[in-house]
Scaffold this active site. Sequence first.
Site, mmCIF file in Angstrom:
data_model
loop_
_atom_site.group_PDB
_atom_site.id
_atom_site.type_symbol
_atom_site.label_atom_id
_atom_site.label_comp_id
_atom_site.label_asym_id
_atom_site.label_seq_id
_atom_site.Cartn_x
_atom_site.Cartn_y
_atom_site.Cartn_z
ATOM 1 N N ASP A 116 0.735 -1.114 0.066
ATOM 2 C CA ASP A 116 -0.006 -0.016 -0.033
ATOM 3 C C ASP A 116 0.911 1.396 -0.076
ATOM 4 O OD1 ASP A 116 0.820 -0.125 2.613
ATOM 5 O OD2 ASP A 116 -1.174 -0.671 3.460
ATOM 6 N N ASP A 170 -3.456 -3.236 6.446
ATOM 7 C CA ASP A 170 -3.614 -2.643 7.951
ATOM 8 C C ASP A 170 -4.824 -2.943 8.345
ATOM 9 O OD1 ASP A 170 -4.452 -0.562 6.275
ATOM 10 O OD2 ASP A 170 -2.364 0.264 6.653
ATOM 11 N N ASP A 210 -8.780 -6.112 5.618
ATOM 12 C CA ASP A 210 -7.499 -6.750 4.708
ATOM 13 C C ASP A 210 -7.078 -8.204 5.161
ATOM 14 O OD1 ASP A 210 -7.104 -4.474 3.427
ATOM 15 O OD2 ASP A 210 -5.759 -3.679 4.942
HETATM 16 P P1 ATP Z 1 -3.216 3.318 1.469
HETATM 17 O O1 ATP Z 1 -4.314 2.108 0.981
HETATM 18 O O2 ATP Z 1 -2.300 3.399 0.360
HETATM 19 O O3 ATP Z 1 -2.809 3.211 2.853
HETATM 20 P P2 ATP Z 1 -5.046 5.315 1.773
HETATM 21 O O4 ATP Z 1 -4.777 5.784 3.053
HETATM 22 O O5 ATP Z 1 -5.470 6.408 1.052
HETATM 23 O O6 ATP Z 1 -4.074 4.483 0.954
HETATM 24 P P3 ATP Z 1 -7.416 4.428 2.910
HETATM 25 O O7 ATP Z 1 -6.982 4.536 4.186
HETATM 26 O O8 ATP Z 1 -8.434 3.156 2.325
HETATM 27 O O9 ATP Z 1 -6.480 4.217 1.872
HETATM 28 O O10 ATP Z 1 -8.266 5.666 2.609
HETATM 29 C C1 ATP Z 1 -9.010 5.756 1.360
HETATM 30 C C2 ATP Z 1 -9.477 7.144 1.119
HETATM 31 O O11 ATP Z 1 -10.419 7.516 2.074
HETATM 32 C C3 ATP Z 1 -8.367 8.252 1.184
HETATM 33 O O12 ATP Z 1 -7.777 8.439 -0.085
HETATM 34 C C4 ATP Z 1 -8.961 9.475 1.717
HETATM 35 O O13 ATP Z 1 -9.707 10.261 0.483
HETATM 36 C C5 ATP Z 1 -10.301 8.962 2.478
HETATM 37 N N1 ATP Z 1 -9.786 9.056 3.868
HETATM 38 C C6 ATP Z 1 -8.745 8.388 4.567
HETATM 39 N N2 ATP Z 1 -8.797 8.527 5.824
HETATM 40 C C7 ATP Z 1 -10.130 9.053 6.068
HETATM 41 C C8 ATP Z 1 -10.390 9.863 7.280
HETATM 42 N N3 ATP Z 1 -9.666 9.609 8.466
HETATM 43 N N4 ATP Z 1 -11.429 10.614 7.056
HETATM 44 C C9 ATP Z 1 -12.192 10.786 6.184
HETATM 45 N N5 ATP Z 1 -11.522 10.248 4.960
HETATM 46 C C10 ATP Z 1 -10.420 9.468 4.893
#
Ligand code: ATP
Length: 914
Positions: free
Chosen positions: A343, A647, A651
């Site tokens: 990721d 994480d 997953d």
């Molecule tokens: P990765 O999978 O590489 O860790 P990521 O952190 O972007 O990437 P997710 O945690 O699934 O993946 O988040 C997906 C999307 O959700 C993010 O791109 C963001 O737009 C939104 N997001 C993430 N965290 C929050 C939050 N705490 N509050 C609101 N929206 C969020």
Amino acid sequence: MTELLQADIKGPNDQASDEMWHAIDADRVLTGLATSRGGLSTEEAKRRLQSYGPNALPEPPRRSAILRFLSQFNNTLIYFLLAAAVAAAFLGHQIDAAVIVAVVTINAIVGYIQEDKAEKALAAIKKMISPRAHAWRDGHRVVLPAEELVPGDVVMIEAGDRVPADLRLTRARGLLIDEAMLTGESVASEKHDQPAAVDVPLGDRLCMGFSGTLVSAGQGFGVVVATGARTEIGRISTMIQGVEQLATPLLAQINKFGERFTWVAISAAAAIFAFATLVRDYAWADALIAVVALAVGVVPEGLPAVITITLAIGVQRMAKRNAIIRRLPAVETLGATSVICSDKTGTLTRNEMTARRIVTADHTILVSGSGYVPKGDLTVDGKDNPEAVSSAMQLVRSALLCNDAQLRPVDGHYVVDGDPMEGALVALAIKAGLDPDTERAAWKRSDEIPFDAQHRFMATRHATDSGAQVIFVKGAPERLLAMCATQVGPGGALHPIDQEFWTAQIARAAAEGERVLGFALRSPARPSDQLGFADLDEGLAFMGLVGFIDPPRDEVIQAIAECRSAGIVVKMITGDHAATAEAIARQLNLTDHPDVVTGADLDRTPDSGFVELARRTDVFARTNPEHKLRIVQALQSTGAVVAMTGDGVNDAPALKQADVGISMGHKGTETAKEASQVVLLDDNFVSIVAAVQEGRTVYDNIRKVIAWTIPTNGGEVLTVIVAILFGFTMPMTPVQILWINLILTVTLGLVLAFEPPEPGVMKRPPRPAHAPLLSRFLVWRIFFVSFLFTVGALAIFFFALGKGLSLDTARTMVVNVLVVFEIFYLFNVRYLHTSSISLRGALGTMPVLAALVVVIAAQLAFTYAPFMHSLFATTPISLVDGAVVIGAGVVLMIVLELEKLVMRKIGALRSLEP
Ligand code: ATP
């Protein structure tokens, strides 16, 4: 109830009161435990920790030392040797029998010590990933080891967590807890904070969270009412998962091989016995002794112990490089990894977010400053613009309030307790002039929908003392745009949403590698203090965007280059926007032209085309956890050995499916950690590559151990067989053979377990998943070296006899020449892929030199110490004969290096390798 509370205050862990917490109102539980929603003070927590002890279950008792020692003998090879000892004793060779028994015992002691050390090391490594808890101390949210929780602590739990202690919930939002381990109920129970009747069974105590159970969704807050052995799980059983058995498929394969080998050896021994007595007219007692010699020679006694220690050393080395192995087989599989699916956030990037731009309907505001230090300016086109800033104020306020993170100053810099992106939003709000405490007090939060990777947004509901109410939503911008019909325009007026404008703005920010978040609000349609998905159905107004920078980790660029040279394909699977992911992939030089697809594209792809799509895609954006599972399966169907990171709570299936599931020590949930084989202490991609390198090294070393050990046995056996076939005196006695096997494997053989990676270990392609442990080259090697050993041993034997030396002296020289051969061969085998004749090769490592000193000392004693003479029937040898023995070793080394050179020159090494 009053008496109950009295009792509670005196001793919250008392049996009588423990059982009642579910029946008492949450606020009274807090009073009863002399705590508050803001948690305990550090002082008080320390005091309680002393009186209640750590929040841990007692360790299960280990198998007793005697049993562990005896189990060392539980091995067909050892039975075989013991039978040989009985045979020798029966024939009146008491000394031989005693030496065999002694050697077997020493072998068991060495095995016991090594195994004990390995088990302890593994246990210590496991401690490095012990669970943590989010608690409140001195009114601040902190992360601490779950062991330090005490009754009265206030903690937060969310999806993926293991409940760290028995909790009386004070607040629950969509909280589902899987309590199967405690109640056997397979459906997760939906929790709330209302008291239950006194006599309801455990499974119906919906306002309680029980230690060890798993949060499958939502978020909750609770106060710790019992810790350690006093928890429900502690009372039912004090058993926790013990240290994992030292077993891997490879080790099992070797043990099985050992067993089969023993039966073959026994049959061969019987045949040779028959041949010797019937054809060669040996006296049957002599024939039996010859067969015992053969049996002793053929059994690689020390091999299993050396392989175990090689694996354990691999695990320790990986731990030093921040990769904690939870399941031993991962050590082997890591070395064969051909695809790493990683990721992005935090693994490839630093996860140190800084809000860099705010986009509203009429302005783009740039924000200066770096890291989480809440100092910086908000400007438009490089100039102050108070009007623009004030038009963005509601967005900034929502960013601060729809947010669970806190910023904490530590020695001049700031750390985030909570999500880094949310931490960056707190810093942004302070830069814009808002005070977090004042805002949070003015706009009290009454309910929330926590963030979830599946729906990709978070929403909160707030009310002021004067009765004003608002719902804030933040999340993936396309997701929010799809939910909004209007947008907030100049002066706060609502206008129909301009999708095109926003899509262009998102694309612009994302193309620069920014992570983009959208913000929306609405005034609630129904008067309530609760928030559900239905409240977001209509009436949301889009406020704008915030773009964050999250720079790639510098060291990852190098690690990706290393993967490329090692033939390992790296794929990025992220929840982030496609353009952001692509920009980061370019910065990391993931491939020359990254191929990007989104989760939506994957959903549209039929099964028939999926495998090909998964194979050629470099970046998967806007994916959800289900996509990960499909991607792993597709890649595996092409024969790839897939390492996958994860994480979140969802997953787990993909982590389990992957050949190596890797979870994050910091940001990973307990569910993900438990589903994975490897946990990264620093969440860093570099640690995966380091673990792969160590995995390759372990595998190489195991092959080296085998390639080095077996020719010794091979040489000895061939020598004995030749002697029987041609009917001459045995060049070695059984105990002499045992001496060679034992002294060598526990010294020189063990050295190979410590070998550092060979140069160029990451320049080779990964080994194919089902490649045999011994490549054709190694099998050839084993035969060739066994042959050379036999020739050498016989040559020395007849040379000595020809010189008129006694049989005992000739035998002593044979033993010495075999040991010298093994020493030279060790130097040769240390580099399977390059020449060993180099400064590096000649100097060896510390373990090599230490083992050499031991072997040489032992060999001198064997040859010159009188007590050895009586035990092993040896005699001193002259200086000249000693020189001949060493000279033979030099000749062997030259022959072997020439062979390696020839193999490499004709490119045969490459084609003979698996
Ligand atoms: P990765 O999978 O590489 O860790 P990521 O952190 O972007 O990437 P997710 O945690 O699934 O993946 O988040 C997906 C999307 O959700 C993010 O791109 C963001 O737009 C939104 N997001 C993430 N965290 C929050 C939050 N705490 N509050 C609101 N929206 C969020």
